[in-house]
Motif scaffolding. Structure first.
Motif, PDB file in Angstrom:
ATOM      1  N   MET A   1       0.843  -1.192   0.000  1.00  0.00           N
ATOM      2  CA  MET A   1       0.000   0.000   0.000  1.00  0.00           C
ATOM      3  C   MET A   1       0.887   1.254   0.000  1.00  0.00           C
ATOM      4  N   SER A   2       0.527   2.258  -0.832  1.00  0.00           N
ATOM      5  CA  SER A   2       1.406   3.422  -0.912  1.00  0.00           C
ATOM      6  C   SER A   2       1.164   4.361   0.279  1.00  0.00           C
ATOM      7  N   ILE A   3       2.221   5.059   0.620  1.00  0.00           N
ATOM      8  CA  ILE A   3       2.168   5.995   1.751  1.00  0.00           C
ATOM      9  C   ILE A   3       1.400   7.256   1.313  1.00  0.00           C
ATOM     10  N   LYS A   4       0.686   7.855   2.260  1.00  0.00           N
ATOM     11  CA  LYS A   4      -0.119   9.048   1.957  1.00  0.00           C
ATOM     12  C   LYS A   4       0.513  10.270   2.635  1.00  0.00           C
ATOM     13  N   ILE A   5       0.857  11.251   1.814  1.00  0.00           N
ATOM     14  CA  ILE A   5       1.511  12.454   2.375  1.00  0.00           C
ATOM     15  C   ILE A   5       0.683  13.693   2.057  1.00  0.00           C
ATOM     16  N   GLY A   6       0.439  14.524   3.061  1.00  0.00           N
ATOM     17  CA  GLY A   6      -0.210  15.821   2.861  1.00  0.00           C
ATOM     18  C   GLY A   6       0.838  16.910   3.007  1.00  0.00           C
ATOM     19  N   GLU A  24       6.197  17.525  -5.186  1.00  0.00           N
ATOM     20  CA  GLU A  24       5.000  16.754  -5.584  1.00  0.00           C
ATOM     21  C   GLU A  24       5.339  15.829  -6.765  1.00  0.00           C
ATOM     22  N   GLU A  25       6.005  16.421  -7.766  1.00  0.00           N
ATOM     23  CA  GLU A  25       6.383  15.649  -8.967  1.00  0.00           C
ATOM     24  C   GLU A  25       7.229  14.429  -8.589  1.00  0.00           C
ATOM     25  N   LYS A  29       6.406  10.350  -8.724  1.00  0.00           N
ATOM     26  CA  LYS A  29       7.305   9.395  -9.404  1.00  0.00           C
ATOM     27  C   LYS A  29       7.589   8.198  -8.508  1.00  0.00           C
ATOM     28  N   GLN A  30       7.666   8.452  -7.207  1.00  0.00           N
ATOM     29  CA  GLN A  30       7.976   7.379  -6.239  1.00  0.00           C
ATOM     30  C   GLN A  30       6.696   6.668  -5.768  1.00  0.00           C
ATOM     31  N   SER A  31       5.612   6.849  -6.519  1.00  0.00           N
ATOM     32  CA  SER A  31       4.308   6.203  -6.235  1.00  0.00           C
ATOM     33  C   SER A  31       3.694   6.601  -4.900  1.00  0.00           C
ATOM     34  N   VAL A  32       3.996   7.823  -4.452  1.00  0.00           N
ATOM     35  CA  VAL A  32       3.402   8.296  -3.197  1.00  0.00           C
ATOM     36  C   VAL A  32       2.064   8.949  -3.521  1.00  0.00           C
TER      37      VAL A  32
END
Ligand code: FMN
Length: 288
Positions: A1-6, A24-25, A29-32
């Protein structure tokens, strides 16, 4: 599961906004799973954000008088208590000299009290939008360097590497004091000394875009109140450069400041002034 960042940022004249875009870009790219928030919008529209949905939180701000902008402090003050989420901070600045190393100290202290765990804190030099003017060539070089620093930074934060400044007590006391003076007195007085000259075309851009709602129209004239954050946006965004200060002209970069234009205007020209020499190792090493 990908990590979620705000990621939450404030930007007066777009330097921090551009760096936020680069972050953000890279994270995408790192699937975040990343979402960007503008702190100014959150405050001015009283937007409520559910912070608990994020595994990690990023905070971006410019350095103003060796500290964070007042708006960022206000936002942090009103954050809910966390369940120990990890926080990374990036700030854009004219320089990464040691007097800037406590620039997020005030917000880090507040975040700690609310149980957020700040593990990463980094300065990205983007050029100067007040007092000192850098050549456009140097600003472009710094922007290009920011690109590789962001890649390095994203790697670090995804690996949860710690990177914090450790300013001495005397530096903390001095810079906190200077930043409070800047926020409470200098910014307010500066804002009150602003005026629109006869070049004003009454387009309303300054009124609409002022982050502190410090500008209004009275009897057909542009008026400034006592709430200025000293972000310089009204001055540089004015299409006719009609806004100036009666007393503090020295703060204003003479040719104006438009980072997007500078960056878009690509040339291979390198800066060869003393500033470039000062930034030599910073420009060459993505880890700095
Ligand atoms: C009022 C004010 C104070 C500043 N103080 C500092 C400072 O203490 N140290 C520094 O390196 N840069 C300082 N700067 C430069 C900004 O931090 C830098 O240009 C930043 O990238 C601007 O970001 P922004 O375009 O997102 O607002 C200051 C700029 C302003 C307008």
């Amino acid at each position: 599961m990908s990590i979620k960042i705000g990621i939450f940022y404030f930007s007066g004249t777009s330097n921090t906004q551009l760096v936020t875009g680069l972050i953000e870009e890279e994270l995408i790219k790192q699937s975040v799973d990343v979402k960007i928030y503008n702190i100014e919008k959150i405050i001015n529209t009283q937007q409520v954000v559910d912070m608990t949905q994020y595994d990690m939180i990023g905070i971006g701000h410019p350095i103003y008088g060796f500290g964070p902008p007042e708006m960022v402090e206000k936002w942090v003050k009103h954050l809910p208590t966390s369940q120990s989420q990890k926080v990374f901070i990036y700030k854009t600045a004219a320089d990464n000299i040691s007097i800037n190393h406590n620039a997020s100290g005030k917000i880090i202290k507040k975040l700690k009290k609310k149980n957020y765990h700040v593990f990463y804190d980094r300065i990205i030099c983007m050029g100067s939008n007040w007092l000192t003017e850098y050549t456009h060539a140097l600003v472009r070089q710094l922007y290009d360097a920011a690109g590789s620093k962001v890649v390095h930074m994203c790697q670090d934060i995804l690996e949860r590497k710690n990177r914090l400044y450790h300013p001495s007590l005397s530096l903390r006391l001095l810079t906190n004091f200077l930043n409070t003076c800047e926020d409470r007195f200098l910014a307010r007085i500066f804002g009150k000394t602003l005026r629109a000259t006869d070049a004003c075309i009454h387009c309303g851009k300054c009124v609409k875009h002022c982050p502190s709602k410090n500008i209004h129209v009275k009897d057909g004239k542009i008026k400034f109140k006592w709430k200025c954050y000293l972000c310089m946006r009204c001055i540089y965004q004015c299409p006719t450069r009609a806004i100036t200060s009666n007393i503090f002209k020295v703060f204003i970069v003479k040719k104006g400041y438009d980072i997007r234009k500078i960056v878009a205007n690509r040339t291979n020209q390198k800066d060869n002034t003393k500033f470039a020499e000062h930034f030599k190792s910073y420009l060459e090493d993505p880890t700095l």
